[in-house]
Design a protein around this motif. Structure first.
Motif, PDB file in Angstrom:
ATOM      1  N   GLY A  69      -6.206   1.743  -3.669  1.00 35.12           N
ATOM      2  CA  GLY A  69      -6.623   0.346  -3.500  1.00 35.12           C
ATOM      3  C   GLY A  69      -6.567  -0.467  -4.799  1.00 35.12           C
ATOM      4  O   GLY A  69      -6.377  -1.677  -4.785  1.00 35.12           O
ATOM      5  N   THR A 108      -2.708  -1.849  -5.254  1.00 36.24           N
ATOM      6  CA  THR A 108      -2.010  -2.642  -4.237  1.00 36.24           C
ATOM      7  C   THR A 108      -1.720  -4.081  -4.645  1.00 36.24           C
ATOM      8  O   THR A 108      -0.588  -4.544  -4.524  1.00 36.24           O
ATOM      9  CB  THR A 108      -2.837  -2.626  -2.927  1.00 36.24           C
ATOM     10  N   THR A 135       0.834  -1.213   0.000  1.00 34.49           N
ATOM     11  CA  THR A 135       0.000   0.000   0.000  1.00 34.49           C
ATOM     12  C   THR A 135       0.871   1.266   0.000  1.00 34.49           C
ATOM     13  O   THR A 135       0.658   2.163  -0.823  1.00 34.49           O
ATOM     14  CB  THR A 135      -0.992  -0.026   1.185  1.00 34.49           C
ATOM     15  N   VAL A 137      -5.930   6.832   1.346  1.00 31.71           N
ATOM     16  CA  VAL A 137      -5.636   5.402   1.473  1.00 31.71           C
ATOM     17  C   VAL A 137      -6.824   4.662   2.116  1.00 31.71           C
ATOM     18  O   VAL A 137      -6.937   3.452   2.038  1.00 31.71           O
ATOM     19  CB  VAL A 137      -4.337   5.182   2.299  1.00 31.71           C
ATOM     20  N   GLY A 138      -7.699   5.392   2.736  1.00 29.38           N
ATOM     21  CA  GLY A 138      -8.776   4.798   3.540  1.00 29.38           C
ATOM     22  C   GLY A 138      -9.725   3.914   2.751  1.00 29.38           C
ATOM     23  O   GLY A 138     -10.026   4.163   1.582  1.00 29.38           O
ATOM     24  N   ILE A 139     -10.171   2.869   3.417  1.00 34.23           N
ATOM     25  CA  ILE A 139     -11.213   2.002   2.855  1.00 34.23           C
ATOM     26  C   ILE A 139     -12.269   1.841   3.945  1.00 34.23           C
ATOM     27  O   ILE A 139     -11.985   1.269   5.006  1.00 34.23           O
ATOM     28  CB  ILE A 139     -10.660   0.610   2.469  1.00 34.23           C
ATOM     29  N   PHE A 174     -13.092  11.838   6.654  1.00 33.19           N
ATOM     30  CA  PHE A 174     -12.458  12.542   7.783  1.00 33.19           C
ATOM     31  C   PHE A 174     -11.831  13.869   7.335  1.00 33.19           C
ATOM     32  O   PHE A 174     -11.949  14.891   7.998  1.00 33.19           O
ATOM     33  CB  PHE A 174     -11.387  11.632   8.390  1.00 33.19           C
ATOM     34  N   ALA A 211      -4.657   7.929   6.081  1.00 33.78           N
ATOM     35  CA  ALA A 211      -4.744   6.467   6.242  1.00 33.78           C
ATOM     36  C   ALA A 211      -5.178   6.161   7.660  1.00 33.78           C
ATOM     37  O   ALA A 211      -4.393   5.719   8.500  1.00 33.78           O
ATOM     38  CB  ALA A 211      -3.388   5.826   5.944  1.00 33.78           C
ATOM     39  N   ILE A 212      -6.457   6.423   7.947  1.00 36.11           N
ATOM     40  CA  ILE A 212      -6.926   6.203   9.318  1.00 36.11           C
ATOM     41  C   ILE A 212      -8.147   5.283   9.408  1.00 36.11           C
ATOM     42  O   ILE A 212      -8.382   4.653  10.423  1.00 36.11           O
ATOM     43  CB  ILE A 212      -7.203   7.534  10.060  1.00 36.11           C
ATOM     44  N   GLY A 213      -8.940   5.219   8.358  1.00 37.12           N
ATOM     45  CA  GLY A 213     -10.124   4.371   8.412  1.00 37.12           C
ATOM     46  C   GLY A 213     -11.335   5.074   9.001  1.00 37.12           C
ATOM     47  O   GLY A 213     -12.051   4.519   9.822  1.00 37.12           O
ATOM     48  N   ARG A 214     -11.559   6.335   8.577  1.00 37.68           N
ATOM     49  CA  ARG A 214     -12.759   7.073   8.989  1.00 37.68           C
ATOM     50  C   ARG A 214     -13.358   7.772   7.776  1.00 37.68           C
ATOM     51  O   ARG A 214     -12.698   8.646   7.194  1.00 37.68           O
ATOM     52  CB  ARG A 214     -12.415   8.136  10.037  1.00 37.68           C
ATOM     53  N   ARG A 261      -0.469   6.311  11.756  1.00 42.08           N
ATOM     54  CA  ARG A 261       0.911   5.878  12.060  1.00 42.08           C
ATOM     55  C   ARG A 261       1.001   4.358  12.230  1.00 42.08           C
ATOM     56  O   ARG A 261       1.778   3.857  13.035  1.00 42.08           O
ATOM     57  CB  ARG A 261       1.418   6.576  13.319  1.00 42.08           C
ATOM     58  N   SER A 262       0.180   3.612  11.484  1.00 42.85           N
ATOM     59  CA  SER A 262       0.242   2.149  11.619  1.00 42.85           C
ATOM     60  C   SER A 262       1.527   1.621  10.989  1.00 42.85           C
ATOM     61  O   SER A 262       2.134   2.273  10.133  1.00 42.85           O
ATOM     62  CB  SER A 262      -0.969   1.498  10.957  1.00 42.85           C
ATOM     63  N   HIS A 269      -1.588  11.625  14.083  1.00 46.66           N
ATOM     64  CA  HIS A 269      -2.364  10.454  14.538  1.00 46.66           C
ATOM     65  C   HIS A 269      -3.431  10.916  15.522  1.00 46.66           C
ATOM     66  O   HIS A 269      -3.669  12.126  15.661  1.00 46.66           O
ATOM     67  CB  HIS A 269      -1.421   9.420  15.170  1.00 46.66           C
ATOM     68  N   SER A 270      -4.040   9.966  16.218  1.00 43.88           N
ATOM     69  CA  SER A 270      -5.191  10.309  17.055  1.00 43.88           C
ATOM     70  C   SER A 270      -4.834  11.230  18.227  1.00 43.88           C
ATOM     71  O   SER A 270      -5.718  11.861  18.800  1.00 43.88           O
ATOM     72  CB  SER A 270      -5.834   9.028  17.583  1.00 43.88           C
TER      73      SER A 270
HETATM   74  P1  NAD Z   1      -4.972   1.287  11.781  1.00 45.54           P
HETATM   75  O1  NAD Z   1      -6.293   1.206  12.482  1.00 45.54           O
HETATM   76  O2  NAD Z   1      -3.918   0.299  12.084  1.00 45.54           O
HETATM   77  O3  NAD Z   1      -4.349   2.725  12.062  1.00 45.54           O
HETATM   78  C1  NAD Z   1      -5.133   3.875  12.038  1.00 45.54           C
HETATM   79  C2  NAD Z   1      -4.288   5.074  12.366  1.00 45.54           C
HETATM   80  O4  NAD Z   1      -5.119   6.209  12.250  1.00 45.54           O
HETATM   81  C3  NAD Z   1      -3.703   5.073  13.772  1.00 45.54           C
HETATM   82  O5  NAD Z   1      -2.335   5.411  13.696  1.00 45.54           O
HETATM   83  C4  NAD Z   1      -4.485   6.177  14.496  1.00 45.54           C
HETATM   84  O6  NAD Z   1      -3.684   6.927  15.399  1.00 45.54           O
HETATM   85  C5  NAD Z   1      -4.920   7.062  13.357  1.00 45.54           C
HETATM   86  N1  NAD Z   1      -6.184   7.728  13.651  1.00 45.54           N
HETATM   87  C6  NAD Z   1      -7.362   7.148  13.990  1.00 45.54           C
HETATM   88  N2  NAD Z   1      -8.293   8.103  14.208  1.00 45.54           N
HETATM   89  C7  NAD Z   1      -7.686   9.299  14.021  1.00 45.54           C
HETATM   90  C8  NAD Z   1      -8.108  10.639  14.113  1.00 45.54           C
HETATM   91  N3  NAD Z   1      -9.349  10.945  14.442  1.00 45.54           N
HETATM   92  N4  NAD Z   1      -7.217  11.618  13.822  1.00 45.54           N
HETATM   93  C9  NAD Z   1      -5.959  11.320  13.463  1.00 45.54           C
HETATM   94  N5  NAD Z   1      -5.486  10.049  13.365  1.00 45.54           N
HETATM   95  C10 NAD Z   1      -6.347   9.063  13.650  1.00 45.54           C
HETATM   96  O7  NAD Z   1      -5.328   1.331  10.228  1.00 45.54           O
HETATM   97  P2  NAD Z   1      -4.431   0.951   8.931  1.00 45.54           P
HETATM   98  O8  NAD Z   1      -4.282  -0.493   8.839  1.00 45.54           O
HETATM   99  O9  NAD Z   1      -3.239   1.826   8.893  1.00 45.54           O
HETATM  100  O10 NAD Z   1      -5.435   1.396   7.782  1.00 45.54           O
HETATM  101  C11 NAD Z   1      -5.844   2.743   7.625  1.00 45.54           C
HETATM  102  C12 NAD Z   1      -6.868   2.837   6.524  1.00 45.54           C
HETATM  103  O11 NAD Z   1      -6.262   2.408   5.306  1.00 45.54           O
HETATM  104  C13 NAD Z   1      -8.074   1.924   6.723  1.00 45.54           C
HETATM  105  O12 NAD Z   1      -9.202   2.541   6.193  1.00 45.54           O
HETATM  106  C14 NAD Z   1      -7.731   0.698   5.909  1.00 45.54           C
HETATM  107  O13 NAD Z   1      -8.877   0.000   5.468  1.00 45.54           O
HETATM  108  C15 NAD Z   1      -7.008   1.352   4.751  1.00 45.54           C
HETATM  109  N6  NAD Z   1      -6.092   0.461   4.040  1.00 45.54           N
HETATM  110  C16 NAD Z   1      -6.127   0.553   2.691  1.00 45.54           C
HETATM  111  C17 NAD Z   1      -5.304  -0.250   1.922  1.00 45.54           C
HETATM  112  C18 NAD Z   1      -5.353  -0.098   0.425  1.00 45.54           C
HETATM  113  O14 NAD Z   1      -4.852  -0.953  -0.294  1.00 45.54           O
HETATM  114  N7  NAD Z   1      -5.896   1.005  -0.083  1.00 45.54           N
HETATM  115  C19 NAD Z   1      -4.452  -1.156   2.527  1.00 45.54           C
HETATM  116  C20 NAD Z   1      -4.393  -1.199   3.928  1.00 45.54           C
HETATM  117  C21 NAD Z   1      -5.231  -0.375   4.670  1.00 45.54           C
END
Ligand code: NAD
Length: 272
Positions: free
Chosen positions: A255, A258, A134, A222-224, A207, A201-204, A159-160, A182-183
């Motif tokens: 996505g 990848t 990714t 990057v989010g999904i 956002f 890349a946070i998953g919201r 920061r994952s 990050h959060s």
């Molecule tokens: P994760 O849950 O491991 O990490 C999320 C990160 O976001 C954490 O570091 C957290 O501190 C931060 N975060 C959460 N809420 C926040 C906020 N309100 N403000 C600031 N930072 C915040 O998630 P991940 O595995 O890194 O994945 C992130 C996103 O990317 C997800 O939506 C996942 O589905 C997507 N993803 C996409 C692909 C792709 O191929 N496009 C691949 C992997 C992951």
């Protein structure tokens, strides 16, 4: 400008087809139990591999497999000369020591770039490790569209270990000045507003909003997020599209690229 993942992927696949021609290249995918989210990802990888002529060796194990049994299976793949790359489908059940299992992959076959050795090589910029797919998709998109990374102020939100941190390292290595948020970050908006590039890349869902970026920004999503069966990114795309300089859509952006890069890393492993 829309940064179209389908265009990025087209060129990569054309080059891959040439590299694969006449060669027997195999990616092993280790799957534990049944998981619907991983099933759809694997389906995507298999579809692409078929188009490219790359073999997939699916190694399925029972849900109750132990850490030791998994490591044993991975060791078999490590020494199997017909296997060029190994990928473990996440998430693993909580009963399994994920770190131990991932680190049992020989870094020469770590085409997902997740072992500590691959991460260390990335951070040290040694140039001989595999980059996680990714983060690599983000880099390939930026490069395809000739966006000059050197000297850029980049904000990465998230920061994952598999997404945020490696993206930050890749771009730092390329000469960008990277702020990882990050959060727990204070005044996030102040940081994103001043950035030349914002990568989320946070998953919201949605956002990153219009008021958080400037008009010259490049925005990478990057989010999904699947809500009521529909796919959304972390960026409020509809409201940013007419404001910023460039943006990736979801779906159709990062996505999309990848799984092709997982196969590219496998081909590179074979060629090495
Ligand atoms: P994760 O849950 O491991 O990490 C999320 C990160 O976001 C954490 O570091 C957290 O501190 C931060 N975060 C959460 N809420 C926040 C906020 N309100 N403000 C600031 N930072 C915040 O998630 P991940 O595995 O890194 O994945 C992130 C996103 O990317 C997800 O939506 C996942 O589905 C997507 N993803 C996409 C692909 C792709 O191929 N496009 C691949 C992997 C992951």
């Amino acid at each position: 400008m829309i940064l179209d993942g389908k265009l990025v992927v087209k060129g990569i696949r054309e080059k891959l087809k040439k590299d694969v021609l006449g060669n027997k290249i195999t990616l092993a995918i280790v799957v534990v139990g049944e998981n619907s989210s991983s099933a759809s990802y694997i389906k995507g990888v298999m579809k692409t591999s078929e188009k490219l002529g790359i073999n997939i060796k699916l190694v399925k194990t029972d849900e109750n497999v132990s850490t030791e049994e998994m490591i044993e299976k991975i060791n078999e793949l490590n020494i199997d000369d017909s296997v060029n790359g190994i990928m473990i489908q996440m998430p693993l059940p909580k009963t399994i020591d994920q770190v131990k299992v991932i680190n049992s992959i020989d870094y020469l076959k770590d085409v997902d770039g997740l072992t500590d050795i691959s991460m260390g090589k990335l951070v040290k910029n040694t140039g001989d490790g595999f980059l996680p797919c990714t983060p690599l998709a983000v880099l390939k998109t930026i490069e395809y569209y000739d966006i000059e990374i050197e000297g850029m102020d980049v904000v990465v939100i998230g920061r994952s270990n598999i997404v945020g941190k490696p993206i930050a390292s890749i771009l730092t290595n390329k000469g960008a000045t990277v702020t990882v948020c990050h959060s727990k970050t204070k005044d996030l908006k102040e940081k994103t507003k001043n950035a030349d590039m914002v990568i989320v890349a946070i998953g919201r869902k949605h956002f990153l909003t219009e008021d958080m970026v400037n008009e010259d920004a490049v925005v990478i999503d990057v989010g999904i997020n699947v809500v009521d069966g529909k796919l959304y990114g972390d960026v409020d795309y509809d409201n940013l599209i007419n404001k910023v300089k460039a943006i990736t859509p979801v779906p159709g952006g990062i996505g999309t690229i990848t799984n092709t890069l997982l196969l590219k890393n496998t081909v590179d492993s074979y060629l090495k």
